[in-house]
Design a protein around this motif. Structure first.
Motif, PDB file in Angstrom:
ATOM      1  N   VAL A 115       0.856  -1.190   0.000  1.00 30.51           N
ATOM      2  CA  VAL A 115       0.000   0.000   0.000  1.00 30.51           C
ATOM      3  C   VAL A 115       0.889   1.236   0.000  1.00 30.51           C
ATOM      4  CG1 VAL A 115      -1.821   1.261   1.198  1.00 30.51           C
ATOM      5  CG2 VAL A 115      -1.780  -1.250   1.269  1.00 30.51           C
ATOM      6  N   ARG A 116       0.879   1.972  -1.076  1.00 27.39           N
ATOM      7  CA  ARG A 116       1.643   3.220  -1.169  1.00 27.39           C
ATOM      8  C   ARG A 116       0.885   4.319  -0.441  1.00 27.39           C
ATOM      9  NH1 ARG A 116       5.751   0.575  -2.746  1.00 27.39           N
ATOM     10  NH2 ARG A 116       5.933   0.005  -4.915  1.00 27.39           N
ATOM     11  N   MET A 117       1.585   5.183   0.262  1.00 26.89           N
ATOM     12  CA  MET A 117       0.991   6.297   1.007  1.00 26.89           C
ATOM     13  C   MET A 117      -0.162   5.818   1.895  1.00 26.89           C
ATOM     14  SD  MET A 117       1.101   9.128  -2.108  1.00 26.89           S
ATOM     15  CE  MET A 117      -0.161  10.102  -1.363  1.00 26.89           C
ATOM     16  N   PRO A 118       0.083   4.839   2.774  1.00 28.10           N
ATOM     17  CA  PRO A 118      -1.007   4.245   3.543  1.00 28.10           C
ATOM     18  C   PRO A 118      -1.750   5.217   4.465  1.00 28.10           C
ATOM     19  CG  PRO A 118       1.102   3.567   4.435  1.00 28.10           C
ATOM     20  CD  PRO A 118       1.386   4.274   3.135  1.00 28.10           C
ATOM     21  N   ASP A 119      -1.082   6.261   4.937  1.00 26.16           N
ATOM     22  CA  ASP A 119      -1.763   7.200   5.832  1.00 26.16           C
ATOM     23  C   ASP A 119      -2.780   8.065   5.102  1.00 26.16           C
ATOM     24  OD1 ASP A 119      -0.444   6.280   8.089  1.00 26.16           O
ATOM     25  OD2 ASP A 119       1.283   7.566   7.692  1.00 26.16           O
ATOM     26  N   ALA A 120      -2.693   8.118   3.776  1.00 25.59           N
ATOM     27  CA  ALA A 120      -3.642   8.895   2.980  1.00 25.59           C
ATOM     28  C   ALA A 120      -4.789   8.029   2.466  1.00 25.59           C
ATOM     29  CB  ALA A 120      -2.925   9.548   1.803  1.00 25.59           C
ATOM     30  N   LYS A 121      -4.741   6.728   2.773  1.00 24.29           N
ATOM     31  CA  LYS A 121      -5.756   5.798   2.270  1.00 24.29           C
ATOM     32  C   LYS A 121      -6.420   5.086   3.437  1.00 24.29           C
ATOM     33  CE  LYS A 121      -3.012   5.163  -1.837  1.00 24.29           C
ATOM     34  NZ  LYS A 121      -2.094   4.296  -2.529  1.00 24.29           N
ATOM     35  N   THR A 122      -7.625   4.629   3.227  1.00 25.58           N
ATOM     36  CA  THR A 122      -8.338   3.930   4.295  1.00 25.58           C
ATOM     37  C   THR A 122      -8.719   2.500   3.935  1.00 25.58           C
ATOM     38  OG1 THR A 122     -10.454   4.809   3.542  1.00 25.58           O
ATOM     39  CG2 THR A 122      -9.287   6.072   5.234  1.00 25.58           C
ATOM     40  N   TRP A 123      -8.709   2.134   2.666  1.00 27.04           N
ATOM     41  CA  TRP A 123      -9.237   0.835   2.261  1.00 27.04           C
ATOM     42  C   TRP A 123      -8.547  -0.325   2.958  1.00 27.04           C
ATOM     43  CZ3 TRP A 123      -6.287  -2.928   0.089  1.00 27.04           C
ATOM     44  CH2 TRP A 123      -5.077  -2.536  -0.510  1.00 27.04           C
ATOM     45  N   TRP A 124      -7.259  -0.247   3.169  1.00 27.71           N
ATOM     46  CA  TRP A 124      -6.502  -1.362   3.746  1.00 27.71           C
ATOM     47  C   TRP A 124      -6.886  -1.617   5.201  1.00 27.71           C
ATOM     48  CZ3 TRP A 124      -3.425  -0.258   7.917  1.00 27.71           C
ATOM     49  CH2 TRP A 124      -3.065   1.073   8.108  1.00 27.71           C
ATOM     50  N   ARG A 125      -7.478  -0.633   5.864  1.00 32.11           N
ATOM     51  CA  ARG A 125      -7.876  -0.801   7.267  1.00 32.11           C
ATOM     52  C   ARG A 125      -9.025  -1.798   7.427  1.00 32.11           C
ATOM     53  NH1 ARG A 125      -6.444   4.752   6.738  1.00 32.11           N
ATOM     54  NH2 ARG A 125      -4.756   5.291   8.152  1.00 32.11           N
ATOM     55  N   ASN A 126      -9.730  -2.082   6.336  1.00 33.12           N
ATOM     56  CA  ASN A 126     -10.781  -3.093   6.371  1.00 33.12           C
ATOM     57  C   ASN A 126     -10.224  -4.485   6.654  1.00 33.12           C
ATOM     58  OD1 ASN A 126     -13.476  -1.815   5.482  1.00 33.12           O
ATOM     59  ND2 ASN A 126     -11.955  -0.915   4.132  1.00 33.12           N
ATOM     60  N   PHE A 127      -8.917  -4.655   6.539  1.00 33.40           N
ATOM     61  CA  PHE A 127      -8.298  -5.968   6.681  1.00 33.40           C
ATOM     62  C   PHE A 127      -7.407  -6.076   7.918  1.00 33.40           C
ATOM     63  CE2 PHE A 127      -9.031  -4.995   2.182  1.00 33.40           C
ATOM     64  CZ  PHE A 127     -10.026  -5.931   1.952  1.00 33.40           C
ATOM     65  N   LEU A 128      -7.541  -5.130   8.848  1.00 32.70           N
ATOM     66  CA  LEU A 128      -6.776  -5.177  10.096  1.00 32.70           C
ATOM     67  C   LEU A 128      -7.261  -6.332  10.971  1.00 32.70           C
ATOM     68  CD1 LEU A 128      -6.552  -1.383  10.969  1.00 32.70           C
ATOM     69  CD2 LEU A 128      -4.638  -2.892  10.400  1.00 32.70           C
ATOM     70  N   ASN A 129      -6.431  -6.680  11.941  1.00 30.71           N
ATOM     71  CA  ASN A 129      -6.739  -7.719  12.936  1.00 30.71           C
ATOM     72  C   ASN A 129      -7.017  -9.059  12.273  1.00 30.71           C
ATOM     73  OD1 ASN A 129      -6.373  -5.803  15.005  1.00 30.71           O
ATOM     74  ND2 ASN A 129      -8.457  -5.057  14.660  1.00 30.71           N
ATOM     75  N   GLU A 130      -8.245  -9.579  12.387  1.00 34.50           N
ATOM     76  CA  GLU A 130      -8.538 -10.907  11.827  1.00 34.50           C
ATOM     77  C   GLU A 130      -8.723 -10.882  10.314  1.00 34.50           C
ATOM     78  OE1 GLU A 130     -12.376  -8.991  12.800  1.00 34.50           O
ATOM     79  OE2 GLU A 130     -10.634  -9.396  14.048  1.00 34.50           O
ATOM     80  N   GLY A 131      -8.758  -9.695   9.719  1.00 37.99           N
ATOM     81  CA  GLY A 131      -8.896  -9.576   8.276  1.00 37.99           C
ATOM     82  C   GLY A 131     -10.339  -9.687   7.821  1.00 37.99           C
TER      83      GLY A 131
END
Length: 118
Positions: A68-84
């Motif tokens: 994920v490039r520039m992760p602090d400017a994006k939110t989509w990847w946060r949907n996969f935190l913890n258990e995914g």
């Protein structure tokens, strides 16, 4: 280089994402673009809405790594935190399902790891 605000990034990314999605579906360019770009579809954890975005990836069998490039400017990847969460990828000309988890390393880099379903 000045940093982009989240609003500016979204305004810039939306038309680029639309063009990349069209390229991956193109009979002429799809195979070439598909070697490095995949369409990722997921459901927002809060909104419940379905989103599709083009992302760069690396593949090793049934494992996919998405940096994920520039992760602090994006939110989509946060949907996969913890258990995914589940997702689908348009890969090799067809939709594949899998489970994704995201991780941030000690340098702030974010990787989304996907294990494809059989």
């Amino acid at each position: 280089m000045p940093s982009l605000s989240r609003t500016s990034l979204v305004r810039f990314a939306a038309p680029v994402n639309k063009r990349m999605a069209a390229l991956t579906a193109s009979p002429r360019w799809g195979r070439l673009v598909g070697r490095k770009i995949v369409l990722l579809t997921y459901t927002g954890r809060r909104s419940g809405r379905t989103f599709t975005i083009p992302v760069g990836y690396r593949r090793d069998g049934d494992q996919i790594a998405i940096g994920v490039r520039m992760p602090d400017a994006k939110t989509w990847w946060r949907n996969f935190l913890n258990e995914g969460a589940p997702l689908s990828l348009h890969l090799d000309g067809r939709d594949r399902t899998g489970h994704a988890t995201s991780h941030r390393d000690d340098k702030g880099r974010v990787t989304v790891s996907v294990i494809l379903d059989s």
